[in-house]
Scaffold this motif. Structure first.
Motif, PDB file in Angstrom:
ATOM      1  N   CYS A 173       0.821  -1.216   0.000  1.00  0.00           N
ATOM      2  CA  CYS A 173       0.000   0.000   0.000  1.00  0.00           C
ATOM      3  C   CYS A 173       0.858   1.272   0.000  1.00  0.00           C
ATOM      4  O   CYS A 173       1.751   1.422  -0.827  1.00  0.00           O
ATOM      5  N   GLN A 174       0.589   2.172   0.929  1.00  0.00           N
ATOM      6  CA  GLN A 174       1.188   3.507   0.954  1.00  0.00           C
ATOM      7  C   GLN A 174       2.692   3.539   0.713  1.00  0.00           C
ATOM      8  O   GLN A 174       3.178   4.367  -0.063  1.00  0.00           O
ATOM      9  N   PRO A 175       3.519   2.679   1.353  1.00  0.00           N
ATOM     10  CA  PRO A 175       4.975   2.824   1.207  1.00  0.00           C
ATOM     11  C   PRO A 175       5.543   2.368  -0.128  1.00  0.00           C
ATOM     12  O   PRO A 175       6.763   2.409  -0.304  1.00  0.00           O
ATOM     13  N   CYS A 176       4.694   1.964  -1.078  1.00  0.00           N
ATOM     14  CA  CYS A 176       5.230   1.621  -2.396  1.00  0.00           C
ATOM     15  C   CYS A 176       5.988   2.809  -2.989  1.00  0.00           C
ATOM     16  O   CYS A 176       7.010   2.642  -3.658  1.00  0.00           O
ATOM     17  N   VAL A 177       5.486   4.021  -2.716  1.00  0.00           N
ATOM     18  CA  VAL A 177       6.141   5.219  -3.244  1.00  0.00           C
ATOM     19  C   VAL A 177       7.480   5.438  -2.545  1.00  0.00           C
ATOM     20  O   VAL A 177       8.494   5.743  -3.204  1.00  0.00           O
ATOM     21  N   GLN A 178       7.522   5.280  -1.236  1.00  0.00           N
ATOM     22  CA  GLN A 178       8.777   5.457  -0.503  1.00  0.00           C
ATOM     23  C   GLN A 178       9.793   4.367  -0.864  1.00  0.00           C
ATOM     24  O   GLN A 178      11.000   4.621  -0.915  1.00  0.00           O
ATOM     25  N   VAL A 179       9.308   3.144  -1.112  1.00  0.00           N
ATOM     26  CA  VAL A 179      10.224   2.065  -1.507  1.00  0.00           C
ATOM     27  C   VAL A 179      10.834   2.360  -2.870  1.00  0.00           C
ATOM     28  O   VAL A 179      12.046   2.174  -3.075  1.00  0.00           O
ATOM     29  N   LEU A 180      10.014   2.838  -3.810  1.00  0.00           N
ATOM     30  CA  LEU A 180      10.557   3.239  -5.111  1.00  0.00           C
ATOM     31  C   LEU A 180      11.579   4.357  -4.945  1.00  0.00           C
ATOM     32  O   LEU A 180      12.643   4.345  -5.590  1.00  0.00           O
ATOM     33  N   THR A 181      11.271   5.309  -4.085  1.00  0.00           N
ATOM     34  CA  THR A 181      12.199   6.406  -3.829  1.00  0.00           C
ATOM     35  C   THR A 181      13.508   5.887  -3.259  1.00  0.00           C
ATOM     36  O   THR A 181      14.598   6.278  -3.719  1.00  0.00           O
ATOM     37  N   ALA A 182      13.425   5.019  -2.245  1.00  0.00           N
ATOM     38  CA  ALA A 182      14.633   4.477  -1.622  1.00  0.00           C
ATOM     39  C   ALA A 182      15.459   3.683  -2.625  1.00  0.00           C
ATOM     40  O   ALA A 182      16.693   3.803  -2.670  1.00  0.00           O
ATOM     41  N   ALA A 183      14.802   2.867  -3.451  1.00  0.00           N
ATOM     42  CA  ALA A 183      15.526   2.074  -4.453  1.00  0.00           C
ATOM     43  C   ALA A 183      16.224   2.983  -5.452  1.00  0.00           C
ATOM     44  O   ALA A 183      17.372   2.724  -5.863  1.00  0.00           O
ATOM     45  N   ALA A 184      15.549   4.071  -5.842  1.00  0.00           N
ATOM     46  CA  ALA A 184      16.155   5.006  -6.790  1.00  0.00           C
ATOM     47  C   ALA A 184      17.350   5.727  -6.168  1.00  0.00           C
ATOM     48  O   ALA A 184      18.407   5.872  -6.804  1.00  0.00           O
ATOM     49  N   VAL A 185      17.187   6.179  -4.926  1.00  0.00           N
ATOM     50  CA  VAL A 185      18.282   6.867  -4.242  1.00  0.00           C
ATOM     51  C   VAL A 185      19.479   5.942  -4.074  1.00  0.00           C
ATOM     52  O   VAL A 185      20.632   6.341  -4.304  1.00  0.00           O
TER      53      VAL A 185
END
Length: 404
Positions: A173-185
Motif C-alpha cells: 500500500c502507501q509505502p510503495c512510493v517510498q520504496v521506489l524512492t529508496a531504491a532510486a536513491v
C-alpha cells in the motif's frame, strides 16, 4: 483541542467499561452458555460495552511457528535495529536452512504493522522475513526530532543496509512510493545494499490514474486545510507530549465513515452470535476489530507531506520529487527487479496506480519487470487471505527466487 476532546471522551467512558466488566464477572464466566436467553443477552451486551473503545498499543503478531519444508519450526521476534520511530523486526526461525532475506515494508497509515501478520506468516514459509515495525508517534519524545517523507526513506535505506546485499523488498500500500524512492536513491548513489527485487502491492505510485474516492478526498481541499483541521498535539500524559500528530482515531473515523453500515451490521452480528452462543463466529469478528481498533498516530510532517506529495501532486510519477534536495530518478534503477500487484476490486488504490512504476523504472530490462492483476479481490485481498496465499504469493515467491 482535537486530541484533548477525544481523550476526555475516552476517559468519561472508562467507568462504563469497568462497570460492564464487573457485571460480567458477577454473572460468571458461564453466563453466555447458560439459560435463559435474557441472561445470555445481558452478558453479550456487557461484553459489547467493554469492547467500545480504541487501543493505542500494538497487538501481538502471534506468529509462533512457520512451516518450513515438511515440519513446523519455532519463530522468535527479535529487534535487529531500533530507531526512534520504528524497529527493524526480525522473525527469526529456529532453522539452519539458508533463505533469502525479505523486508516487508508496512504502511504508516493509522494502524500498526501487525495488520500484515498474514503477509508475514505466508512469506515465512520460504524466506527470512523482517518488517518495518513502526512506533506510535505519541510515544516518541520531542527530542527525537521530526519525521517526514525523507526520514521514512532514510529508515528504509538504514534497514536495507542492516540486512546487507542480496535482500528483497515487499511493500504494501502507501509505502510503495517510498520504496521506489529508496531504491532510486540507492541506485543513484551506488549503495551496495540495493535490493535484488522489489514487490509493490496495491500502492499509490500515480494517483492521477483512475482516481478513487480516497484520492479525491485528499485532493478536494488545500494542504492548509488538512494541517488546520486534522493535526493535533499529543496530550501531556504521553511520552510524546506536544508532538504534532495526525491522530490514528481520526484516520479510523475516516475508514469507518466509508463503510459505516458494514461496521454497524458487523457489531449487530457480533452481539447476536454472543447471545446465541456461536463463539467461533463471534471470535472471527472480535479478532478483526481487535486489530482494526488498535490505532497508531502519525507524525504530522509525514502525514502532510504524504497527502501533498503523493496524493495531491503525484511528485514521483510527475518527476518532480526530491530527496534531501536532489531529484529522484527511478530510471537509475537497473539492478532491482520489479513486480507490481493490483486487485481488480481495489477501491482504495485503483488499477493502474501501482503499475505506473513500470514506466518510471525505464532503466530496467523488460525481463526484470512483471505485473500481476489479481481478479476478484479488493485492497486487503492483495496481501491477506486465501487468494493472496494461493495465487499471489507464488508469483511473489518466484520473483524473489529468480532474482536471488
Amino acid at each position: 483541542m482535537l486530541y484533548l476532546a477525544y481523550q476526555a471522551q475516552s476517559d468519561l467512558f472508562d467507568p462504563a467499561r469497568a462497570l460492564a466488566q464487573a457485571a460480567i464477572v458477577t454473572l460468571g464466566s458461564r453466563a453466555l452458555l447458560g439459560e435463559p436467553l435474557s441472561l445470555r443477552a445481558a452478558a453479550a451486551g456487557y461484553e459489547m460495552v467493554t469492547r467500545a473503545g480504541l487501543t493505542h498499543e500494538r497487538p501481538p503478531y502471534g506468529i509462533a511457528s512457520a512451516r518450513v519444508g515438511n515440519r513446523d519450526v519455532p519463530v522468535t521476534e527479535e529487534a535487529a535495529l531500533t530507531l526512534p520511530f520504528g524497529t527493524l523486526l526480525h522473525f527469526r526461525k529456529d532453522s539452519d536452512l539458508a533463505q533469502s532475506k525479505v523486508l516487508v515494508v508496512a504502511p504508516m497509515s493509522g494502524h500498526f504493522a501487525t495488520l500484515l501478520r498474514n503477509t508475514v506468516a505466508t512469506l515465512l514459509q520460504d524466506h527470512d522475513v523482517y518488517i518495518t515495525d513502526w512506533h506510535n508517534a505519541r510515544d516518541v519524545p520531542l527530542k527525537a526530532g521530526p519525521f517526514g517523507y525523507d526520514d521514512y526513506v532514510d529508515y528504509l535505506i538504514r534497514f536495507m543496509e542492516q540486512l546487507g546485499p542480496e535482500a528483497h523488498l515487499v511493500a504494501v500500500c502507501q509505502p510503495c512510493v517510498q520504496v521506489l524512492t529508496a531504491a532510486a536513491v540507492m541506485a543513484q548513489t551506488g549503495n551496495p545494499a540495493q535490493p535484488c527485487s522489489m514487490t509493490l502491492m496495491a500502492g499509490p505510485v500515480d494517483t492521477r490514474v483512475n482516481p478513487t474516492a480516497v484520492n479525491k478526498l485528499a485532493s478536494d481541499k488545500p494542504i492548509g486545510w488538512f494541517e488546520k483541521n486534522l493535526i493535533a498535539s499529543v496530550p501531556a500524559r504521553y511520552p510524546g507530549a506536544r508532538r504534532r500528530v495526525y491522530p490514528g482515531f481520526v484516520q479510523l473515523g475516516a475508514f469507518l465513515a466509508m463503510n459505516m453500515s458494514r461496521h454497524v451490521n458487523a457489531h449487530i452480528d457480533l452481539f447476536t452470535h454472543l447471545a446465541a452462543g456461536e463463539f467461533e463466529k463471534a471470535q472471527t469478528i472480535k479478532a478483526f476489530y481487535d486489530e482494526y481498533f488498535a490505532v497508531l498516530d502519525l507524525p504530522a510532517e509525514f502525514y502532510l507531506e504524504t497527502v501533498q506529495w503523493i496524493f495531491q501532486e503525484a511528485r514521483l510519477a510527475a518527476g518532480t520529487l526530491t530527496y534531501r534536495g536532489e531529484r529522484v530518478d527511478c530510471g537509475a534503477i537497473r539492478k532491482t527487479a520489479l513486480l507490481t500487484v493490483e486487485g481488480e476490486r481495489d477501491d482504495i488504490c485503483s488499477l493502474g496506480q501501482t503499475a505506473a512504476a513500470h514506466d518510471l523504472c525505464r532503466g530496467l530490462k523488460p525481463f526484470r519487470k512483471r505485473h500481476h492483476m489479481q481478479a476478484g479481490v479488493g485492497h486487503y485481498g492483495v496481501f491477506s487471505g486465501r487468494k493472496w496465499e494461493s495465487q499471489i504469493y507464488p508469483i511473489v515467491r518466484n520473483m524473489i527466487l529468480a532474482n536471488s
